[in-house]
Design a protein around this motif. Structure first.
Motif, short mmCIF file in Angstrom:
data_model
loop_
_atom_site.label_atom_id
_atom_site.label_comp_id
_atom_site.label_asym_id
_atom_site.label_seq_id
_atom_site.Cartn_x
_atom_site.Cartn_y
_atom_site.Cartn_z
N LYS A 151 4.27 -0.52 -9.03
CA LYS A 151 4.15 -0.33 -7.58
C LYS A 151 2.87 0.41 -7.22
N LYS A 152 2.53 1.43 -7.98
CA LYS A 152 1.33 2.20 -7.69
C LYS A 152 0.07 1.38 -7.95
N VAL A 153 0.11 0.54 -8.99
CA VAL A 153 -1.02 -0.34 -9.27
C VAL A 153 -1.24 -1.29 -8.09
N GLU A 154 -0.16 -1.88 -7.59
CA GLU A 154 -0.25 -2.77 -6.43
C GLU A 154 -0.76 -2.02 -5.21
N SER A 155 -0.31 -0.79 -5.05
CA SER A 155 -0.73 0.04 -3.92
C SER A 155 -2.24 0.23 -3.93
N ILE A 169 0.84 -1.20 0.00
CA ILE A 169 0.00 0.00 0.00
C ILE A 169 0.87 1.25 0.00
N ARG A 170 1.96 1.21 0.75
CA ARG A 170 2.88 2.36 0.84
C ARG A 170 3.92 2.38 -0.27
N CYS A 171 3.79 1.50 -1.26
CA CYS A 171 4.72 1.44 -2.41
C CYS A 171 6.17 1.22 -1.95
N MET A 172 6.35 0.39 -0.95
CA MET A 172 7.68 0.14 -0.40
C MET A 172 8.17 -1.27 -0.72
N SER A 173 9.43 -1.39 -1.05
CA SER A 173 10.08 -2.69 -1.11
C SER A 173 10.56 -3.03 0.31
N GLN A 174 11.05 -4.24 0.51
CA GLN A 174 11.60 -4.59 1.82
C GLN A 174 12.78 -3.67 2.16
N ARG A 175 13.57 -3.36 1.15
CA ARG A 175 14.71 -2.47 1.39
C ARG A 175 14.24 -1.06 1.76
N ASP A 176 13.19 -0.58 1.08
CA ASP A 176 12.64 0.74 1.41
C ASP A 176 12.18 0.78 2.87
N LEU A 177 11.55 -0.31 3.31
CA LEU A 177 11.07 -0.37 4.70
C LEU A 177 12.25 -0.36 5.67
N CYS A 178 13.30 -1.08 5.33
CA CYS A 178 14.51 -1.08 6.17
C CYS A 178 15.08 0.34 6.28
N ASP A 212 -3.87 10.69 -8.01
CA ASP A 212 -3.61 11.70 -9.04
C ASP A 212 -4.37 11.34 -10.32
N ASP A 213 -4.17 12.14 -11.36
CA ASP A 213 -4.95 12.03 -12.58
C ASP A 213 -4.65 10.77 -13.38
N ASN A 214 -3.61 10.04 -12.99
CA ASN A 214 -3.26 8.82 -13.72
C ASN A 214 -4.24 7.68 -13.46
N PHE A 215 -5.12 7.85 -12.48
CA PHE A 215 -6.08 6.79 -12.17
C PHE A 215 -7.50 7.32 -12.26
N SER A 216 -8.35 6.60 -12.99
CA SER A 216 -9.77 6.97 -13.09
C SER A 216 -10.63 6.02 -12.28
N GLY A 217 -10.58 4.74 -12.62
CA GLY A 217 -11.43 3.79 -11.93
C GLY A 217 -11.05 2.37 -12.23
N THR A 218 -11.59 1.46 -11.42
CA THR A 218 -11.42 0.03 -11.63
C THR A 218 -12.58 -0.67 -10.95
N PHE A 249 -6.94 -1.89 -14.86
CA PHE A 249 -6.57 -0.48 -14.84
C PHE A 249 -6.40 0.03 -16.25
N ARG A 250 -7.25 0.98 -16.64
CA ARG A 250 -7.16 1.53 -17.98
C ARG A 250 -5.93 2.39 -18.16
N LYS A 251 -5.38 2.94 -17.05
CA LYS A 251 -4.20 3.79 -17.15
C LYS A 251 -3.01 3.15 -16.45
N LYS A 252 -2.98 1.82 -16.47
CA LYS A 252 -1.95 1.07 -15.76
C LYS A 252 -0.54 1.46 -16.18
N SER A 253 -0.34 1.67 -17.49
CA SER A 253 1.00 1.96 -17.98
C SER A 253 1.56 3.26 -17.42
N LYS A 254 0.69 4.23 -17.15
CA LYS A 254 1.14 5.51 -16.62
C LYS A 254 1.38 5.45 -15.11
N MET A 255 0.73 4.50 -14.44
CA MET A 255 0.82 4.45 -12.99
C MET A 255 2.08 3.76 -12.50
N GLY A 256 2.54 2.76 -13.22
CA GLY A 256 3.68 1.99 -12.75
C GLY A 256 3.21 0.84 -11.88
#
Length: 348
Positions: free
Chosen positions: A89-93, A15-24, A171-177, A80-87
């Motif tokens: 990690k953000k899609v998983e979030s 949810i926080r777009c973190m890898s294990q290393r980011d959390l460390c 942000d504007d990269n996501f509309s709905g799912t 996700f219709r705008k999945k490519s723009k979100m990346g």
């Protein structure tokens, strides 16, 4: 070992777009990568002091990590219709954020025994083209007994039928799912969109949930036609605008926009699809938008009152006012502090 904590930790990190290393790194080396991996595999439980550190680093309340999983949601079914723009990690979030919100929504309904079952089933209809998509929209309007009238609130209409609508701050990269939680349809929208965009997105996603398309049929296009037709039936549109026009005044379309809550772009698309205007006229409309900023601003202005879903929050306050849940439980469900909840609860 109970794997609830392990799964919740993974979900919170995603949810926080973190890898294990980011959390460390967020923990400033106070917990080793090896320890986090063991926590997430359910091989080891953190001490109370470590749990507090994880809670702060992930900005999650402590009770989140031990909340039982009560609903089975297949995250792979989110589209996700705008999945490519979100990346990725953000899609998983968004996926795991929505799963958390759905769980809380269903929990408060269960506490209050306030469940509405969604009964619409159009699986016997195969959509092979535009005409079937429009007929399905008409069938929906007939089943909901709204005729050709304007839909005052898309959110309230569908929530009254058992659809769960979740708004997320994005942000504007996501509309709905959309997805299902068991047999419960769930529609997710970006709360920051204009009202017109929200409304057409809601019915577009409903199209994904209801519509069965033949092989080779562009489902995205069919869902757009379905959503447009649900908001403004074709016969209603032509009765207002006429069956054939060379030019249409902006003020005419704005009147429809104000009443039916649909954008000028969507109305021009409808005019072209119904051959009210020619394809040349339709193309020239978009060319004019690209050239004249003042014209673009005028046709893209939002004129319909903003819609927000607040049913979940209302149910939590109802349970609190009825003393079915505590202030701490309400705070956990609403993701607020106990003091914030106390200050917003006014009993009559």
């Amino acid at each position: 070992m109970d794997n609830t904590f392990a799964k919740r930790l993974v979900n919170a990190r995603k949810i926080r777009c973190m890898s294990q290393r980011d959390l460390c790194n967020a923990l400033q080396g106070q917990i080793s990568p090896a320890a986090i991996e063991k926590y997430e595999k359910g091989l080891m439980m953190p001490s109370s002091s470590v749990l507090i550190l994880l809670s702060k680093a992930l900005n999650m309340k402590l009770d989140y990590f031990f909340r039982p999983f009560t609903v089975a949601i297949d995250t792979s079914k989110f589209e996700f219709r705008k999945k490519s723009k979100m990346g990725a990690k953000k899609v998983e979030s968004v996926k795991y954020m929505v799963c958390t919100e759905i769980e809380k929504y269903i929990e408060i309904e269960s506490i209050l025994s306030n469940n509405t079952t969604f009964t619409l089933d159009y699986s016997n209809v195969l959509v092979e083209g535009e005409s079937e998509a429009k007929l399905l929209a008409k069938r929906l309007r007939d089943d909901l007994k709204i005729g050709s009238d304007a839909i005052v609130s898309a959110v309230e209409l569908l929530e009254s039928c058992g659809v769960k609508i979740i708004e997320i701050d994005y942000d504007d990269n996501f509309s709905g799912t959309c997805n299902t939680a068991g047999d419960i349809p769930v529609i997710v929208i970006n709360k920051n969109m204009t009202s017109e965009r929200k409304r057409i997105t809601i019915f577009h996603e409903l199209g994904h949930l209801l519509m069965h398309c033949a092989d080779g049929v562009d489902k995205e296009k069919m869902c757009n036609i379905f959503a447009n037709e649900v908001l403004v039936p074709s016969d209603k549109f032509t009765s207002i605008i006429g069956e054939s026009r060379h030019d249409i005044a902006l003020i005419e379309l704005q009147a429809i926009q104000r009443e039916y809550g649909i954008s000028i772009d969507a109305l021009m698309t409808k005019a072209a699809q119904l051959n009210v205007i020619t394809q040349r006229r339709y193309i020239s409309y978009y060319k004019k938008k690209n050239v004249l900023q003042s014209f673009k601003d005028a046709v893209e202005a939002s004129l319909y009152p903003m819609e927000h879903t607040n049913r979940f929050e209302r149910l939590v306050h109802r349970a609190l006012a009825s003393e079915v849940i505590s202030f701490s439980k309400a705070a956990a469900l609403l993701d607020k502090s106990v003091n914030e909840v106390r200050n917003t609860l006014t009993l009559m």
